[in-house]
Design an enzyme around this catalytic site. Structure first.
Site, short mmCIF file in Angstrom:
data_model
loop_
_atom_site.label_atom_id
_atom_site.label_comp_id
_atom_site.label_asym_id
_atom_site.label_seq_id
_atom_site.Cartn_x
_atom_site.Cartn_y
_atom_site.Cartn_z
N GLY A 85 -20.56 -27.19 -14.85
CA GLY A 85 -19.61 -26.24 -15.47
C GLY A 85 -18.91 -25.46 -14.24
NE ARG A 88 -15.48 -25.28 -5.24
CZ ARG A 88 -14.99 -25.72 -4.27
NH1 ARG A 88 -14.66 -24.99 -3.28
NH2 ARG A 88 -14.98 -27.00 -4.17
CE LYS A 108 -11.35 -27.07 -6.20
NZ LYS A 108 -10.88 -28.42 -6.18
N GLY A 121 -19.40 -19.65 -5.28
CA GLY A 121 -18.22 -19.46 -6.16
C GLY A 121 -16.78 -19.38 -5.30
NE ARG A 178 -14.04 -29.85 -15.70
CZ ARG A 178 -13.50 -29.75 -14.49
NH1 ARG A 178 -13.96 -30.49 -13.63
NH2 ARG A 178 -12.82 -28.78 -13.74
CG ASP A 247 -18.34 -33.50 -12.66
OD1 ASP A 247 -18.82 -34.58 -12.28
OD2 ASP A 247 -18.09 -32.62 -11.60
CG ASP A 257 -12.99 -31.68 -8.53
OD1 ASP A 257 -13.06 -31.20 -7.05
OD2 ASP A 257 -13.74 -31.22 -9.15
P1 AMP Z 1 -17.03 -30.91 -7.46
O1 AMP Z 1 -17.83 -31.61 -6.39
O2 AMP Z 1 -16.02 -30.06 -6.86
O3 AMP Z 1 -16.85 -31.80 -8.72
O4 AMP Z 1 -18.09 -29.68 -8.03
C1 AMP Z 1 -19.45 -30.26 -8.69
C2 AMP Z 1 -20.14 -28.77 -9.25
O5 AMP Z 1 -20.23 -27.87 -8.24
C3 AMP Z 1 -19.09 -28.19 -10.09
O6 AMP Z 1 -19.83 -27.63 -11.30
C4 AMP Z 1 -18.44 -26.99 -9.43
O7 AMP Z 1 -18.03 -25.79 -10.06
C5 AMP Z 1 -19.72 -26.65 -8.39
N1 AMP Z 1 -19.48 -26.07 -7.29
C6 AMP Z 1 -18.61 -26.61 -6.08
N2 AMP Z 1 -18.54 -25.72 -5.13
C7 AMP Z 1 -19.19 -24.89 -5.58
C8 AMP Z 1 -19.45 -23.22 -4.83
N3 AMP Z 1 -18.59 -23.07 -3.71
N4 AMP Z 1 -19.85 -22.45 -5.57
C9 AMP Z 1 -20.29 -22.59 -6.83
N5 AMP Z 1 -20.19 -23.68 -7.27
C10 AMP Z 1 -19.65 -24.76 -6.93
MG MG Z 2 -15.59 -31.23 -10.02
#
Ligand code: AMP
Ligand code: MG
Length: 481
Positions: A85, A88, A108, A121, A178, A247, A257
């Site tokens: 989900g 952030r 973002k 976040g 996604r 995702d 991403d």
């Molecule tokens: P990603 O590696 O960017 O595809 O992120 C994978 C998951 O981690 C997704 O659900 C993002 O929303 C969550 N995520 C990444 N960075 C953060 C963060 N700093 N705080 C909260 N959730 C995060």
């Molecule tokens: Mg992602």
């Protein structure tokens, strides 16, 4: 807030069943500052650049019509299934453009949400500038991608290995649907939820499929088709996404991403930049088969709605997924023909292209510059001095002589297929460093300007073709920063 800025937001996603999202406002930040604004993207969205400030772009103010949400999704991360989900990111709405298109506007780094799983976040300035530059470069390379409207700094530090300046990037996407959104619906929802999601996606991205005999099969086939085309485009410019979890694969066919992504310099299918990808799962050469794997997960998620009978469903899904490698190969080979200035098709073209790649690998040739040199008919690297290359070139020249089109047409085709500049890692790092450490955005501005027309072969681009100085440390990129 009034609406002199031109916001024209809808919230169609919020009409899906409630499990697909959570109402979530962005969390205000201390002292937002607008650092980068993409005027061209703003204008295409119907937004008035002169009226745009850090208020909305930081989440401190909400534009009229905004009903912010965080979206739910799941996904296979490095092969393991997880509930994810928007942890952030906050979707502030869907902007309806003057030409009638619908784009998600997402902050973002907009603060924690119920899907943050302990994360803060937030996002750092360096990584958000990186996303800005690379997504813009991808767009200019004519590769479908989410775009970046703005980067603001928050005035709040974030803590990773070190303290960093916090920032928010406004991401503009055809949608944020996604493969993982469908996995979420299929695993945790009722069949009706899955169907509602598929209907929504069809209407938004493949409306012609609504009248198909089997709309959901059509949907699956079209997503596979778009991803095959996208993967070919990545491979043809040496783009390495770095974290092709399910995702991070869109239903629209846009690249999304920008975390640990980077462009390859030396041609080697095993190239990996991401610090966490120790097994090379998402190495350059693995991207097409991994996309096939992700699409198999997508097909699986659609099984309950592809057909009333389970066995028939499975067969439809399998047949669709089996098409992917063939579709990818066809797109890739067409692209390689362009890179080699071939304007018609011959049986031996695949072999011709593969032989060149073999020689490039053996001689550790730079991917972009090799094709650039072929385009300019220059022989300026080790590869070009080998006798094997001379033989290959003879074969290539004979092949080109067999087509009826002129040499000029062939050369033009090469120029429009082979970028002379890409966002090379050392240039991207240099731009980030100047911005983050010296508050100097001019290095980034110059890079972004040079990347605006990667096929121009203009004199100002020349210095951006230079390779990084040799280093004993491999280039490394990071996720989730
Ligand atoms: P990603 O590696 O960017 O595809 O992120 C994978 C998951 O981690 C997704 O659900 C993002 O929303 C969550 N995520 C990444 N960075 C953060 C963060 N700093 N705080 C909260 N959730 C995060
Ligand atoms: Mg992602």
């Amino acid at each position: 807030m009034g609406n002199e800025t031109g916001w024209n937001l809808e919230n169609s996603y919020s009409r899906l069943p409630g499990a697909f999202f959570t109402r979530q406002d962005p969390i205000p930040v201390r002292s937002p500052k607008l650092l980068v604004l993409n005027g061209e993207v703003a204008e295409s969205l119907g937004l008035n650049v002169a009226e745009m400030g850090a208020g909305v772009l930081s989440g401190n103010d909400l534009p009229a019509g905004s009903a912010p949400i965080a979206q739910a999704y799941a996904g296979h991360q490095f092969g393991h299934f997880n509930m994810l989900g928007d942890g952030r990111a906050v979707l502030i709405g869907e902007q309806m453009t003057p030409s009638g298109e619908r784009f998600d506007i997402q902050l973002k780094g907009g603060g924690p949400t119920p899907y943050s799983r302990g994360g803060d976040g937030r996002a750092g300035l360096g990584p958000m500038l990186r996303e800005y530059m690379i997504s813009e470069a991808m767009h200019r390379l004519e590769i479908p991608t989410t775009r970046s409207l703005a980067v603001v700094t928050t005035g709040e530090p974030i803590y990773r290995e070190t303290e960093q300046e916090g920032a928010i990037l406004t991401r503009v996407a055809a949608s944020h649907l996604r493969v993982g959104t469908f996995q979420f619906a299929s695993r945790f929802g009722e069949v009706d939820d899955l169907r509602a999601l598929a209907d929504y996606a069809l209407k938004r991205h493949y409306p012609e499929g609504l009248d198909a005999e089997n709309p959901y099969l059509y949907f699956l086939q079209e997503v596979i088709q778009r991803q095959a085309s996208l993967m070919a485009k990545w491979q043809l410019v040496g783009f390495i996404h770095g974290v092709m979890n399910t995702d991070n694969m869109t239903i629209s066919g846009e690249t999304i991403d920008y975390g640990p992504c980077a462009f390859m310099d030396t041609y080697d299918p095993k190239t990996v930049f991401s610090s966490i990808d120790s097994q090379g799962r998402y190495a350059y050469g693995n991207q097409p088969p991994i996309a096939g794997w992700d699409l198999a997960r997508f097909a699986e998620s659609l099984l309950p709605i592809l057909h009333d009978e389970q066995e028939e469903s499975l067969k439809l899904a399998q047949d669709a997924v089996l098409e992917f490698p063939k579709l990818y190969e066809a797109h890739w080979l067409d692209g390689m023909r362009g890179k080699l200035g071939l304007l018609n098709r011959e049986e031996g073209d695949l072999d011709l292209a593969e032989e060149l790649l073999r020689l490039m690998k053996e001689n550790r040739a730079d991917f972009t510059n090799t094709f650039r040199s072929l385009t300019l008919d220059k022989g300026d690297s080790t590869l070009f001095n080998t006798s094997e290359f001379a033989q290959w070139k003879e074969r290539w020249n004979e092949r080109r002589a067999r087509q009826k089109e002129s040499d000029d047409a062939s050369q033009k085709r090469m120029q429009s297929s082979n970028p002379s500049v890409i966002p090379r890692n050392h240039r991207v790092e240099e731009a980030i460093q100047a911005a983050v450490e010296e508050d100097d955005l001019s290095v980034m501005d110059r890079l972004v300007a040079v990347l605006k027309n990667p096929y121009a072969y203009s004199p100002e681009q020349e210095e951006y073709c230079a390779l990084p100085a040799p280093s004993d440390r491999p280039y490394r990129t990071f996720c989730g920063t």
